[in-house]
Design an enzyme around this catalytic site. Structure first.
Site, mmCIF file in Angstrom:
data_model
loop_
_atom_site.group_PDB
_atom_site.id
_atom_site.type_symbol
_atom_site.label_atom_id
_atom_site.label_comp_id
_atom_site.label_asym_id
_atom_site.label_seq_id
_atom_site.Cartn_x
_atom_site.Cartn_y
_atom_site.Cartn_z
ATOM 1 N N THR A 186 0.866 -1.166 0.000
ATOM 2 C CA THR A 186 0.000 0.000 0.000
ATOM 3 C C THR A 186 0.906 1.219 0.000
ATOM 4 O OG1 THR A 186 -1.528 1.271 1.348
ATOM 5 C CG2 THR A 186 -0.201 -0.316 2.522
ATOM 6 N N GLU A 331 -4.934 -3.383 3.979
ATOM 7 C CA GLU A 331 -4.692 -4.045 5.265
ATOM 8 C C GLU A 331 -5.824 -4.987 5.653
ATOM 9 O OE1 GLU A 331 -4.205 -0.948 4.516
ATOM 10 O OE2 GLU A 331 -2.459 -0.088 5.503
ATOM 11 N N LYS A 440 -8.734 19.946 13.357
ATOM 12 C CA LYS A 440 -8.984 19.861 14.800
ATOM 13 C C LYS A 440 -9.092 21.267 15.359
ATOM 14 C CE LYS A 440 -7.045 15.342 14.883
ATOM 15 N NZ LYS A 440 -6.042 14.829 13.980
ATOM 16 N N TRP A 445 -13.762 18.149 15.804
ATOM 17 C CA TRP A 445 -13.264 17.846 14.464
ATOM 18 C C TRP A 445 -14.183 18.409 13.381
ATOM 19 C CZ3 TRP A 445 -11.334 12.020 14.438
ATOM 20 C CH2 TRP A 445 -10.279 11.912 15.357
HETATM 21 P P1 AMP Z 1 -6.139 1.091 -0.434
HETATM 22 O O1 AMP Z 1 -5.461 0.395 0.691
HETATM 23 O O2 AMP Z 1 -5.208 1.621 -1.459
HETATM 24 O O3 AMP Z 1 -7.223 0.235 -1.012
HETATM 25 O O4 AMP Z 1 -6.839 2.387 0.157
HETATM 26 C C1 AMP Z 1 -7.737 2.284 1.226
HETATM 27 C C2 AMP Z 1 -8.317 3.635 1.531
HETATM 28 O O5 AMP Z 1 -9.122 4.082 0.430
HETATM 29 C C3 AMP Z 1 -9.252 3.627 2.717
HETATM 30 O O6 AMP Z 1 -8.562 3.715 3.933
HETATM 31 C C4 AMP Z 1 -10.107 4.856 2.439
HETATM 32 O O7 AMP Z 1 -9.462 6.048 2.850
HETATM 33 C C5 AMP Z 1 -10.206 4.852 0.930
HETATM 34 N N1 AMP Z 1 -11.480 4.225 0.534
HETATM 35 C C6 AMP Z 1 -11.699 2.959 0.152
HETATM 36 N N2 AMP Z 1 -13.002 2.766 -0.168
HETATM 37 C C7 AMP Z 1 -13.623 3.950 0.022
HETATM 38 C C8 AMP Z 1 -14.975 4.418 -0.124
HETATM 39 N N3 AMP Z 1 -15.955 3.623 -0.566
HETATM 40 N N4 AMP Z 1 -15.233 5.704 0.181
HETATM 41 C C9 AMP Z 1 -14.261 6.533 0.612
HETATM 42 N N5 AMP Z 1 -12.985 6.162 0.769
HETATM 43 C C10 AMP Z 1 -12.657 4.888 0.479
#
Ligand code: AMP
Length: 543
Positions: A186, A331, A440, A445
């Site tokens: 990631t 994760e 903040k 928040w």
């Molecule tokens: P990744 O590990 O690259 O798949 O990124 C994960 C992150 O993408 C999450 O922690 C969120 O911040 C964002 N994310 C994934 N799905 C969504 C969603 N449906 N709406 C908003 N943010 C999302």
């Protein structure tokens, strides 16, 4: 404790391809190949070729636990690599070819990849990377002899030649289900990419859960177009779910434009697809331009970033397609929540229904969720209070690969997602921000995303970003940074008028600045770290 008397059969991924080949042998796997053709075969043939590939890996002296990289689009060969590599007890490491070259080199070396499978479109990229990857013993080009390119790749092998030389007979090894099966990195906006090492067990339990009716509801009669790349968290686990149920698989290769996606949806009678919002925006645009429709499609899974409300509405009202909003992360193998209706909410209509569908989704069995404030105190599940989202469960990482002591992993067994959200009494979460972006102010928040969404509703605003800047009294206060629409020269007051009646007074940005351009990451997300740096000494009028 008294032990149960049931068989202790380990949950191994090889059993998925065995099952699909035996009970759904006739079911098709269709791919748009890098060579430009449509390739068709079925689970029975795939099962045989996966065994040939596994035998080839053995001949190449691949050992248990060794990491085998891929630089590839979604095709049947990539699918075969998934099962052959993990089935043998080694680790399938899908590399995201869209990252910067230096990041890919870092990832390949950190993972200690020994063999890398390279799809034809990525041969040039692999050639560029090869000198920086001294641990790689061989590169395998994923094509046949006729399409094998001239290449400077050291020890380049041809995929089809490797398979032809091998037997279709193989007894899958049996080992502990906690053995590593796959690895994904990631990449955030700061620091080195971090690896997440999935086990056979975590991937198998994640597949069972994803197939549940109220999650993705995957069945044998589904035809699934896998738009989400197989290098992005194992295509959200869909290849495993398809093998588990015998669903037809359709792999689009590199062509993710609206016309190509629509063509496969038509020709392969696709009922389910999954991908990020950008792909769906392109598809909807194509359908609007051409007047084409989606007669077979029943549902699309949309995640990775928030699905815009208008998109959910267009799928539902124009195409009779249910958009399943989903949230997850690398994760988490990756599915965390999915938005499917509960009986008590089925009667909702109009705006109320869309409001619910725009939420990321509700908890599924297997993933524990909670939101906490700055001091770690759990907050109410009332749909209003928002806090940092923590998760735990059998498909949530407990550490990063070869990297201990990351503060995201709590001593009490929870993982801090870095997302800020609300949880409503029905268990639906709504992401309101990232923990590092939320503002903040005086112990409370403010959601930067919510302010940005309102700001872009102003016709003179092309793009907007809200960041917290230091404030002597309130700790931080919001600053709105605006890229005006082409030809527009709005005043600060004019832009601020868009917030009237939409947010509490203490949420209002303290100031507005105009700029020609905002910084973005390689994957198109706003680079707020850079903006915070740029405006760290900004003097707010209220300060
Ligand atoms: P990744 O590990 O690259 O798949 O990124 C994960 C992150 O993408 C999450 O922690 C969120 O911040 C964002 N994310 C994934 N799905 C969504 C969603 N449906 N709406 C908003 N943010 C999302």
């Amino acid at each position: 404790m008294l032990q149960g008397d049931m068989m202790d059969r380990p949950l191994l991924l090889s059993s998925l391809i065995e099952f699909a080949a035996l009970y759904h042998g006739e079911r098709e796997i269709v791919s748009r190949t890098a060579e430009g053709t449509i390739h068709r075969y079925n689970y029975a043939a795939a099962g045989r070729r996966v065994k040939q590939l596994a035998n080839a890996l053995r001949r190449l002296n691949v050992e248990e636990g060794e990491r085998i990289g891929t630089l590839a689009w979604n095709t049947y060969r990539h699918f075969e690599i998934y099962f052959a590599v993990s089935g043998m007890g080694s680790v399938c490491h899908t590399i995201n070819p869209r990252l910067f070259t230096d990041q890919i080199a870092y990832i390949g070396n950190h993972a200690e990849d020994r063999i890398i499978f390279v799809d034809l479109p990525f041969v040039a990229l692999a050639e560029q990377l090869a000198p920086q990857l001294p641990l790689v013993r061989a590169f395998v080009v994923m094509t046949d002899r006729a399409h094998m390119p001239e290449t400077s790749l050291p020890g380049a092998l041809c995929y089809e030649d490797l398979l032809t030389a091998e037997s279709e007979v193989l007894e899958w090894p049996t080992f502990d289900e906690n053995t590593a099966a796959a690895l994904c990195y990631t990449s955030g906006t700061t620091g080195d990419p971090k690896g997440v090492l999935y086990s056979h067990r975590s991937t198998m339990l994640h597949s069972f859960a994803s197939c549940m009716g109220d999650v993705l509801g995957i069945r044998a009669r589904d035809s699934i177009l896998v738009v989400v790349p197989m290098f992005h968290v194992n295509a959200w686990g869909i290849p495993y779910c398809a093998a588990m149920t015998g669903a037809k698989l359709v792999f689009p290769g590199a062509a993710l434009d609206g016309a190509s996606v629509h063509e496969l949806m038509e020709s392969e009678a696709v009922t389910l697809s999954a991908g990020v919002p950008t792909v769906w925006l392109l598809l909807l645009q194509y359908l609007r331009d051409t007047g084409n429709s989606l007669p077979h499609l029943e549902r699309v899974v949309c995640g990775g970033s928030a699905a815009p409300r208008a998109m959910i509405q267009e799928f539902e009202e124009v195409h009779d397609v249910r958009l399943l909003h989903a949230w997850g992360m690398t994760e988490m193998n990756p599915v965390g929540v999915v938005n499917t209706p509960k009986p008590v909410l089925e009667a909702l209509e109009g705006d109320a229904k869309l409001d619910l569908m725009a939420k990321q989704g509700r908890a599924i069995f297997g993933v524990d969720l909670k939101i906490v404030d700055d001091s770690g105190q759990e907050l109410a599940r009332d749909g209003k209070a928002f806090g940092a989202l923590k998760v735990r469960g059998p498909w949530v990482a407990r550490r990063y690969f070869q990297r201990d002591d990351d503060p995201a992993f709590d001593s009490d067994g929870w993982f801090s997602t870095g997302d800020v959200c609300t949880i409503d009494p029905d268990g639906f979460i709504q992401i309101v921000d990232r923990t590092k972006d939320v503002i903040k102010s005086g112990g409370e928040w403010i959601s930067s995303i919510e302010l940005e969404n309102i700001a872009v509703g102003h016709p003179a605003v092309a793009e907007a970003c809200v960041i917290g800047v230091p404030h002597p009294k309130w700790d931080e206060r919001p600053l709105l940074v605006v890229v005006p629409s082409k030809g527009a020269t709005p005043s600060k007051e004019d832009v601020m008028s868009v917030f009237a009646g939409k947010v509490a007074k203490w949420w209002l940005p303290d100031d507005v600045v105009f700029t020609d351009e905002l910084p973005h990451t390689a994957t198109g997300k706003l680079l707020k770290t850079e903006l915070r740096q740029r405006y760290k000494d900004y003097k707010l009028p209220s300060a």
